[in-house]
Scaffold this motif. Sequence first.
Motif, PDB file in Angstrom:
ATOM      1  N   ASN A  40       0.827  -1.289   0.101  1.00  0.00           N
ATOM      2  CA  ASN A  40       0.051   0.015   0.150  1.00  0.00           C
ATOM      3  C   ASN A  40       0.884   1.397   0.059  1.00  0.00           C
ATOM      4  O   ASN A  40       0.493   2.144  -0.672  1.00  0.00           O
ATOM      5  CB  ASN A  40      -0.987   0.249   1.181  1.00  0.00           C
ATOM      6  N   GLU A  41       1.941   1.103   0.577  1.00  0.00           N
ATOM      7  CA  GLU A  41       2.845   2.494   0.554  1.00  0.00           C
ATOM      8  C   GLU A  41       3.783   2.621  -0.498  1.00  0.00           C
ATOM      9  O   GLU A  41       4.135   3.621  -0.575  1.00  0.00           O
ATOM     10  CB  GLU A  41       3.753   2.179   1.820  1.00  0.00           C
ATOM     11  N   ASN A  42       3.947   1.335  -1.233  1.00  0.00           N
ATOM     12  CA  ASN A  42       4.821   1.457  -2.396  1.00  0.00           C
ATOM     13  C   ASN A  42       4.437   1.167  -3.592  1.00  0.00           C
ATOM     14  O   ASN A  42       5.176   0.470  -4.320  1.00  0.00           O
ATOM     15  CB  ASN A  42       6.209   1.068  -1.974  1.00  0.00           C
ATOM     16  N   LYS A  43       2.958   1.110  -3.638  1.00  0.00           N
ATOM     17  CA  LYS A  43       2.359   0.582  -5.016  1.00  0.00           C
ATOM     18  C   LYS A  43       2.703   0.744  -6.368  1.00  0.00           C
ATOM     19  O   LYS A  43       3.224   0.080  -6.926  1.00  0.00           O
ATOM     20  CB  LYS A  43       0.884   0.749  -4.851  1.00  0.00           C
ATOM     21  N   GLU A  44       2.944   2.277  -6.601  1.00  0.00           N
ATOM     22  CA  GLU A  44       3.630   2.583  -7.653  1.00  0.00           C
ATOM     23  C   GLU A  44       4.798   2.186  -8.234  1.00  0.00           C
ATOM     24  O   GLU A  44       5.354   1.744  -9.094  1.00  0.00           O
ATOM     25  CB  GLU A  44       3.417   4.297  -7.759  1.00  0.00           C
TER      26      GLU A  44
END
Length: 175
Positions: A166-170
């Motif tokens: 969720n914090e690093n999806k991209e």
Amino acid sequence: MKDKIKPTLVLTIICVAAALLLVLAYEATKESIAEQKVKKFSESVELLFGKCEYTLLDENFGAEGVEAIAVTEDDKVAFQLCVDGYSKDGINVLIGIDENGAVSGIEFVSLGETPGLGTKVRDEDSFRQQFMGATDTDYPFDTVSGATYSSKGMKKAVDTAISVYNENKEAILNG
């Protein structure tokens, strides 16, 4: 004087010889061990998502316990985590997250927990099912009776995978 030096010298020679043998054994087996780890990881990813191509990321995004992150061509992500259960680093698991960001599968790479107790986190399907579909770390959670530490270790692994995703999806999907 000679009687005091001789045992020390003999012991030093034995220790140096043993150390050299250990170095030689390590050098002779390190490639085979690395190949076996890669093979086990690939088999676990295949069990998680089926036969697919994936890319390994070089980043763990600063998360404790994340050993590897694999991204498939259809944006599914597998996190390999090694966390403490009852045993230190006793749970080595792959957490699969589907293209919608939900936990879609759990496969064990290795489990060093107490047989018959801690291994219930792997053996009891109903325990693993409670994590399926989770998209954040706020979901109902029940521990396995007699395997509280192992259960909490599994929750930590799943929570870590969800949080990192969720914090690093991209960065993960474009990495």
